[in-house]
Design an enzyme around this catalytic site. Structure first.
Site, PDB file in Angstrom:
ATOM      1  N   TYR A  42       6.421  -8.397   8.512  1.00 44.44           N
ATOM      2  CA  TYR A  42       6.193  -7.009   8.874  1.00 44.44           C
ATOM      3  C   TYR A  42       6.293  -6.626   9.960  1.00 44.44           C
ATOM      4  O   TYR A  42       6.178  -7.346  11.048  1.00 44.44           O
ATOM      5  CB  TYR A  42       4.674  -6.472   8.259  1.00 44.44           C
TER       6      TYR A  42
ATOM      7  N   ASP B  80       0.798  -1.208  -0.028  1.00 44.02           N
ATOM      8  CA  ASP B  80       0.089  -0.258  -0.126  1.00 44.02           C
ATOM      9  C   ASP B  80       0.758   1.243   0.011  1.00 44.02           C
ATOM     10  O   ASP B  80       2.091   1.311   0.437  1.00 44.02           O
ATOM     11  CB  ASP B  80      -0.806   0.075   1.200  1.00 44.02           C
TER      12      ASP B  80
END
Length: 243
Positions: free
Chosen positions: A78, A50
């Site tokens: 992440y 994103d």
């Protein structure tokens, strides 16, 4: 610049590049930059990030684009932060806060108990602000028109999910997950479990399979590589000129 100058072949056999995607760039922005820098038409990436996320993006050119599918199936890791007590339509900072709730009942113990429920195989519904498609149209285009469409839940696997720092209303976390996992949705689901809402505030992809962001090139690194290859090409041409 010749496609194979300096031992690099971007156009034919192709190259695999590990890129550290900057904040507020789309994954396609990185593809466009590489296409422009190295004058190559066939460029693709594995695993969209994103705009509000940074970190590792695997980009391939030429024939190497055929290997992109194998990276899509790889495990991802992440790190990030989320904020308790707020909700946004996009589940992150791309849209403004539309709802707030008290979060004082969320203690470290309560938070850990909630996090545990999301480890392992779970069902996840893609967020409306995503590139997933419904009837051939990206969900984010419906969302921007104010339309909420029905979406099917998909099974994903959260290999590891842990809180690394908790300073209410902010928390830092680490997630290791399977392909197809939306971290924004994971944090939103966590907020629903806690009852106060959560919004993703930062996200960085640090690993895809065995590849890590520590070995990735920044956009400036790519610009420098282009300049280096051009310089080698000029020197090669000058050496080859008759006296």
């Amino acid at each position: 610049m010749k496609p194979t100058e300096g031992g690099r072949d971007f156009q034919v056999e192709g190259e695999m590049l590990l890129v550290d995607k900057p904040l507020d760039w789309t994954s396609f922005d990185v593809v466009k930059k590489i296409r422009s820098l190295f004058n190559v038409k066939k460029v693709g990436h594995a695993g969209t990030l994103d705009p509000k996320a940074s970190g590792l993006l695997i980009v391939c050119t030429g024939k190497r684009t055929k290997s992109l599918e194998s990276f899509l199936n790889a495990e991802k890791e992440y790190t990030g932060t989320f904020e308790l007590g707020v909700r946004t339509p996009s589940f992150d900072s791309e849209t403004a806060v539309t709802e707030t709730s008290p979060y004082t009942d969320v203690t470290p113990v309560v938070l850990e108990q909630a996090v545990q429920k999301f480890r392992g195989k779970v069902l996840q519904v893609p967020p409306m602000y995503s590139a997933a498609k419904k009837d051939g149209r990206p969900l984010y285009s419906y969302a921007r028109d104010g339309v909420n469409v029905e979406r099917s839940a998909k099974e994903i696997e959260i290999v590891d999910f842990r809180i690394t720092r908790f300073a209410p209303p902010m928390a830092k976390f680490r997630v290791v997950c399977s392909k197809g996992t939306y971290i924004r949705s994971l944090i939103d689901d966590l907020g629903n479990e806690l009852g106060c809402g959560c919004t993703l505030r930062s996200l960085r992809r640090i690993r895809i399979g065995s590849y890590t962001v520590e070995h990735a090139m920044t956009i400036q690194d790519l610009v420098t590589l282009r300049q280096t290859l051009e310089s080698r090409h000029r020197q090669h041409d000058e050496v080859g000129q008759p006296a």
